[in-house]
Design a protein around this motif. Structure first.
Motif, PDB file in Angstrom:
ATOM      1  N   VAL A  61       0.857  -1.186   0.000  1.00  0.00           N
ATOM      2  CA  VAL A  61       0.000   0.000   0.000  1.00  0.00           C
ATOM      3  C   VAL A  61       0.890   1.231   0.000  1.00  0.00           C
ATOM      4  CG1 VAL A  61      -1.818  -1.198   1.279  1.00  0.00           C
ATOM      5  CG2 VAL A  61      -0.163   0.192   2.526  1.00  0.00           C
ATOM      6  N   THR A  62       0.308   2.335  -0.400  1.00  0.00           N
ATOM      7  CA  THR A  62       1.030   3.597  -0.410  1.00  0.00           C
ATOM      8  C   THR A  62       0.072   4.704  -0.016  1.00  0.00           C
ATOM      9  OG1 THR A  62       2.437   5.066  -1.739  1.00  0.00           O
ATOM     10  CG2 THR A  62       0.550   4.081  -2.841  1.00  0.00           C
ATOM     11  N   THR A  63       0.601   5.773   0.522  1.00  0.00           N
ATOM     12  CA  THR A  63      -0.229   6.906   0.920  1.00  0.00           C
ATOM     13  C   THR A  63      -0.073   8.012  -0.096  1.00  0.00           C
ATOM     14  OG1 THR A  63       0.057   6.341   3.243  1.00  0.00           O
ATOM     15  CG2 THR A  63      -0.752   8.544   2.746  1.00  0.00           C
ATOM     16  N   ALA A 235       1.543  16.644   5.858  1.00  0.00           N
ATOM     17  CA  ALA A 235       1.401  15.858   7.085  1.00  0.00           C
ATOM     18  C   ALA A 235       1.324  14.367   6.772  1.00  0.00           C
ATOM     19  CB  ALA A 235       0.154  16.301   7.847  1.00  0.00           C
ATOM     20  N   VAL A 236       0.617  14.014   5.697  1.00  0.00           N
ATOM     21  CA  VAL A 236       0.540  12.601   5.297  1.00  0.00           C
ATOM     22  C   VAL A 236       1.922  12.077   4.941  1.00  0.00           C
ATOM     23  CG1 VAL A 236      -0.297  11.035   3.496  1.00  0.00           C
ATOM     24  CG2 VAL A 236      -1.866  12.667   4.544  1.00  0.00           C
ATOM     25  N   SER A 237       2.688  12.884   4.212  1.00  0.00           N
ATOM     26  CA  SER A 237       4.034  12.465   3.826  1.00  0.00           C
ATOM     27  C   SER A 237       4.937  12.259   5.042  1.00  0.00           C
ATOM     28  CB  SER A 237       4.659  13.509   2.883  1.00  0.00           C
ATOM     29  OG  SER A 237       3.918  13.634   1.702  1.00  0.00           O
ATOM     30  N   GLU A 238       4.780  13.124   6.048  1.00  0.00           N
ATOM     31  CA  GLU A 238       5.644  13.049   7.228  1.00  0.00           C
ATOM     32  C   GLU A 238       5.250  11.920   8.169  1.00  0.00           C
ATOM     33  OE1 GLU A 238       5.481  16.849   9.054  1.00  0.00           O
ATOM     34  OE2 GLU A 238       6.562  17.878   7.440  1.00  0.00           O
ATOM     35  N   THR A 239       3.942  11.662   8.309  1.00  0.00           N
ATOM     36  CA  THR A 239       3.474  10.699   9.300  1.00  0.00           C
ATOM     37  C   THR A 239       3.047   9.360   8.718  1.00  0.00           C
ATOM     38  OG1 THR A 239       1.161  11.435   9.185  1.00  0.00           O
ATOM     39  CG2 THR A 239       2.627  12.621  10.691  1.00  0.00           C
TER      40      THR A 239
END
Length: 331
Positions: A61-63, A235-239
């Motif tokens: 999976v990926t965000t 924020a998604v990239s960082e967390t």
């Protein structure tokens, strides 16, 4: 002797992996959120988060910005060589980078890599990164549809333009970072949009300065709210967590603390065990935008009515304040 049991997070990860392998969850499909996983398997949020972390580590999976956690695409070889390089192609690749990775990721080297050429090749089409950013913004605005019925009522016309602005900035949240509100750039397609908005507001009969300021405020309302999309992407990239997943981890335990909620009667009335929103709150930016636009235009309508009423109106007359007389052309 008892056989060792598999940790709950590993069991959940294995089940979700099976669903992906069996195509019950296809590439691009959204993966169940932390809250959904916790509810389905009857585990704590921390356990659900750990299970999803396993899937991320395995590349299953990926965000993605604005999409959340989705099933990763299966890699396939690209057919054919790079397409012929044109100015439009350079701009399109730069926009694609900004859409997926943010404005800071746009560099001449990164764009050249996507185009399959050496960085120096791009300078045949753009002078530098700054010119590339301006072309990206103007091209993106040029593809939008700001057409309105010039003879129609003012409010539907303003709503139509504002909604197209919202759609545009939701799809390309980096746009607000190219031209700050206080330093607008005279980009042709941005100015054309601003002219449409000024025309839509004209029937209100506002004094010139107030007319222009209201058009700036419509623009700033949309861009400011859409800017939260860019912040969420970061924020998604960082967390590695979507907004819903992060909120669950931060707030569910706090809201479930009866002693804490006892000090917050208004929150308790909404989110307590017997509250009207006890299942939680999922922020919907589209709903927030619709409400914000309606409230704002109600205020503009009331403001215009006060000016038509004459001396009995309340509040200062912007034409008499002498402040803010810049002729900035925002769009």
């Amino acid at each position: 002797m008892a056989e060792p049991t598999e940790p709950p997070y590993a069991r959940i990860a294995a089940e979700l992996s099976r669903r992906i392998a069996d195509r019950e969850l296809a590439p691009g499909d959204r993966v169940p959120s932390t809250r959904q996983v916790a509810q389905e398997f009857g585990v704590a949020l921390a356990t659900a988060t750990k299970a999803l972390d396993v899937l991320r580590a395995e590349g299953l999976v990926t965000t993605r910005p604005r999409s959340g956690t989705v099933v990763a695409a299966r890699r396939t070889a690209r057919a054919g060589g790079p397409a012929a390089l044109t100015r439009d192609a350079v701009v399109a690749e730069a926009v694609a980078i900004a859409d997926t990775e943010g404005l800071e990721a746009v560099s001449m080297r990164a764009v050249a890599g996507r185009c399959g050429v050496a960085p120096m090749s791009l300078y045949r089409f753009v002078e530098d990164r700054q010119e590339l950013l301006l072309l990206m913004a103007d091209t993106t605005y040029g593809a939008a549809r700001f057409d309105v019925d010039e003879a129609g009522p003012w409010r539907p016309r303003v709503e139509r333009i504002a909604r197209e602005l919202w759609r545009l900035h939701r799809a390309h949240p980096w746009l607000g970072g190219v031209s700050p509100l206080t330093r607008p750039l005279p980009l042709p397609n941005v100015i054309r949009m601003g002219d449409k908005l000024l025309g839509a507001l004209a029937p209100l009969g506002l004094p010139p300065l107030l007319h222009f300021n209201v058009h700036v405020l419509v623009y700033s309302h949309v861009v400011s709210l859409a800017g939260t999309v860019e912040l969420e992407d970061e924020a998604v990239s960082e967390t590695g967590l979507t907004a819903d997943e992060w909120t669950d981890l931060q707030w569910v335990q706090r809201i479930g603390d009866d002693a804490f909620m006892a000090e917050l009667p208004h929150f308790a009335r909404l989110f307590g065990a017997l509250g009207s929103m006890s299942d939680g709150y999922d922020m919907d930016l589209d709903e927030i935008f619709t409400l914000d636009l309606a409230v704002f235009l109600d205020g503009v309508e009331a403001l215009a009515a006060r000016h038509r009423e004459g001396p009995g109106r309340t509040g200062p007359d912007p034409e008499q304040t002498g402040g803010g007389r810049r002729e900035d052309a925002h769009g």
